[in-house]
Design a protein around this motif. Structure first.
Motif, short mmCIF file in Angstrom:
data_model
loop_
_atom_site.label_atom_id
_atom_site.label_comp_id
_atom_site.label_asym_id
_atom_site.label_seq_id
_atom_site.Cartn_x
_atom_site.Cartn_y
_atom_site.Cartn_z
N LYS A 378 0.84 -1.19 0.00
CA LYS A 378 0.00 0.00 0.00
C LYS A 378 0.88 1.24 0.00
CE LYS A 378 -3.55 -2.36 2.74
NZ LYS A 378 -4.33 -2.34 4.00
N HIS A 402 -4.68 2.94 -0.76
CA HIS A 402 -5.40 2.26 -1.81
C HIS A 402 -6.89 2.48 -1.67
CE1 HIS A 402 -2.24 0.16 -3.85
NE2 HIS A 402 -1.73 -0.22 -2.70
N TYR A 454 1.50 -0.45 -8.80
CA TYR A 454 1.33 -1.37 -7.67
C TYR A 454 2.58 -2.24 -7.52
CZ TYR A 454 -0.40 -5.08 -4.66
OH TYR A 454 -0.55 -5.97 -3.63
N ALA A 488 2.40 -3.08 -12.69
CA ALA A 488 2.51 -3.81 -11.43
C ALA A 488 3.69 -4.77 -11.48
CB ALA A 488 1.22 -4.57 -11.12
N ILE A 499 -6.92 -6.88 -5.76
CA ILE A 499 -6.49 -6.03 -6.88
C ILE A 499 -6.84 -6.71 -8.20
CG2 ILE A 499 -4.47 -5.12 -8.08
CD1 ILE A 499 -5.06 -3.40 -5.83
#
Length: 653
Positions: A378, A402, A454, A488, A499
């Protein structure tokens, strides 16, 4: 006839000394010491030439240019330069803001100012120039640093293989009052503070002012462990910029951790100030000091907290990192793999500040909470502080967390009086009043692309965006529902099922990187931008037609719900539409808590709206419509499946 007498020659003597000066020579010896005035002006020493006294206005300009009285200290640094180079530096309009002077053997010298490098001469530096400079500074230590006594300047040497100095970096040091105003409240609270920033951003200047603030303003016993005499200046007498704080010099950089323990055991301090913690032993000593109840203020090289977490030598400053194996039940509850990274113990420092520039920094009030958030994938809560034009501190709290990923939360239960609210929210969400909203969003998509990162370093992503010159196209966002694409780390994304569900439900493209390296992130950004531009070119011609068709389809579904399904309790079959528009219709129907089904396949696929309401999870009672229709069947939230893609309810705004 006798020759005429020789002509008389009168010599006029002018003395530059006062008439009653004790240094004036007597008349008896005047002939032995000719006056300075008898020499030509060019032959006089520069120091004795007559200089016009500056006016009051000029004196005011000089005082404004040197607000902290550092003019004399800068003159002492410039004495290291040969005469010609010194005059070139003194004539520069940015002289009060001089950063450093670089002299390398066989190369022209440079003076560095905030505006850029300024060449001082075309003549390359010789060994004589380097010897002239090194003869006026102190001894160079094992770290190849020296200084000028009772100043804050730092002279760093470059040596060849034989140990001979072949280059010098003469860096200007200044004590800047008020440079620590941005962190004054953190210092006053008594918590330990860690300052992080890249070289040259002003960490030492801030920590010097913090030492003075603790000693003079808050009357604490402060000990400075000065590794290379940058905080307190060179020489045995410390610089007045540290106020009443005391200073311990470190004879050898390898002994800094021992000097830290010595400061605690011998001098009973209430606060200890350290510059440049860089080794594991120093980090261990700092952790020991913090556990003894002593306020600790230190600096470390880095850009963000993430750099310390990934640095094996300095991770102890943030509590240490360890790999933990979770049980099956706990791993399922968290939705992660069984092996995760967690903080090992308490952090050495209470809070931390990332120095962005001399007028801006980012404050982490709870360093432990920041580390825990980063390890969990996060983004932490951070507070941006800027120094205004009048020296006022401007706080900009930025909550970087988030989105709440309650993606499995059921759609809201329909109530009789909620129809108007649902219609207003849908009008806002889908822009049903006209197609202008869709066209505006397409124009915004062309101008910028919201990217959600991410599992990768934010600073590295920003650096890659800057190198690729995509600042006007790509913008990082902290809200995944606003993202046009996701970049990500593959190993982290596959552990987070929430997610994955959001990305799947929102139909957001994902670009993976295997490592958190700049090369990988740049490659992913190139692919992202190329894909985005190709998609925009393909859909640009049909955007207006598609927006109009989608608006008509949504209006059709809404009228069917309001005029037939809810009042009469009958099912309605809508017109065949493309799959993308059918998805929007299903979302619209779900916001009314109604069930639907998709029949047939493209190009003949259509939606049938059923007069059945969905029930919220955990509620056993059935909701009754305001029009008195039949009670709806109690069932779980229904997933809409088409082409193996699960449609989930809308995420909250």
């Amino acid at each position: 006839m006798p020759p005429p007498p020789p002509p008389l020659h009168l010599r006029l003597r002018i003395s530059l000394l006062p008439p009653h000066s004790p240094l004036q020579p007597s008349r008896r010896h005047a002939s032995r010491f000719p006056s300075v005035a008898s020499r030509p002006l060019a032959a006089r020493p520069r120091s004795l030439r007559r200089v016009a006294r500056p006016t009051r206005a000029a004196q005011g300009e000089v005082e404004a240019a040197w607000p902290d009285g550092s003019e004399e200290e800068l003159r002492r640094l410039l004495e290291l330069l040969p005469g010609e180079l010194r005059r070139r530096v003194e004539g520069h309009p940015e002289l009060p803001a001089l950063v450093e002077v670089v002299m390398d053997l066989g190369r022209p010298p440079l003076a560095r100012f905030p505006s850029g490098d300024f060449p001082l001469s075309q003549r390359p530096i010789s060994f004589d120039d380097l010897r002239h400079a090194t003869s006026q500074v102190g001894d160079f230590g094992a770290d190849n640093r020296a200084g000028i006594s009772r100043t804050l300047h730092r002279i760093s040497a470059i040596r060849n293989r034989k140990g001979v100095i072949v280059g010098l970096t003469c860096r200007v040091g200044r004590a800047v009052p008020g440079s620590a105003n941005l962190v004054q409240d953190l210092v006053k609270d008594g918590g330990s503070l860690l300052l992080i920033g890249p070289p040259g951003v002003g960490k030492t200047t801030v920590i010097r002012e913090i030492a003075r603030m603790l000693a003079d303003d808050y009357k604490k016993r402060v000990m400075i462990v000065d590794t290379s005499n940058e905080i307190g200046g060179d020489g045995d007498i410390p610089h007045p910029g540290i106020g009443n704080a005391r200073r311990l010099q470190v004879p050898n950089q390898d002994m800094q951790h021992k000097v830290l323990i010595e400061a605690v055991e011998n001098h009973m301090p209430q606060a200890i100030v350290i510059d440049e913690i860089g080794t594991k032993l120093e980090a261990l000593a700092a952790s020991t000091i913090a556990q003894r109840g002593i306020q600790l203020v230190a600096t470390a090289h880095g850009v963000t907290i993430e750099n310390l977490i990934m640095n094996p030598s300095l991770e102890m400053l943030v509590g240490g990192i360890q790999s933990v194996t979770l049980g099956d039940e706990e791993a399922n509850r968290r939705g992660v793999q069984k092996t995760v990274l967690e903080r090992k113990g308490p952090s050495t420092f209470t809070c931390a500040a990332e120095i962005v520039s001399k007028t801006e920094l980012r404050v982490h009030r709870s360093l432990e909470a920041t580390v825990d958030a980063l390890l969990a994938g996060k983004l932490p809560n951070v507070e941006t502080r800027k120094l205004g034009a009048k020296g006022l501190v401007q706080e900009v709290p930025v909550q970087k967390v988030h989105l709440h990923l309650d993606v499995y939360q059921d759609a809201p239960q329909f109530e009789g009086d909620s129809l108007g609210k649902a219609r207003r929210s849908l009008d806002s969400a889908f822009n049903l009043d006209s197609a202008e909203g869709h066209i505006e969003r397409s124009n915004e998509a062309e101008a910028s692309l919201n990217l959600y990162a991410y599992g990768i370093s934010e600073s590295t992503a920003l650096q890659a965006i800057k190198q690729l010159e995509l600042e006007d196209i790509v913008t990082l966002t902290y809200n995944i529902s606003e993202a046009d694409a996701v970049i990500a780390l593959h190993s982290k994304l596959k552990k987070n099922s929430q997610i994955q569900a959001v990305v799947k439900s929102e139909d957001i493209p994902v670009f993976f990187v295997k490592t958190n390296s700049l090369v990988q992130i740049r490659r992913a950004l190139r692919a992202l931008v190329d894909d985005h531009m190709d998609e925009f070119i393909e859909t640009e011609d049909n955007e207006e037609v598609r927006s109009s068709e989608e608006t008509d389809a949504l209006e059709e579904a809404r009228l069917a719900i309001e005029q037939v399904v809810i009042p009469k309790g009958e099912s309605v079959q809508l017109l065949p539409r493309p799959s993308t528009i059918i998805s929007s219709q299903v979302d619209l129907i779900g916001s009314f808590s109604l069930k639907c089904e998709v029949i047939d396949q493209e190009p003949n696929a259509y939606v049938r709206i059923l007069p059945q309401f969905t029930a919220n999870e955990g509620k056993g009672t059935e909701q009754e419509a305001s029009t008195g229709t039949q009670d709806s069947d109690s069932s779980d939230d229904m997933d809409y499946t088409q082409n193996d893609v699960t449609r989930l309810p809308f995420l909250p705004e």
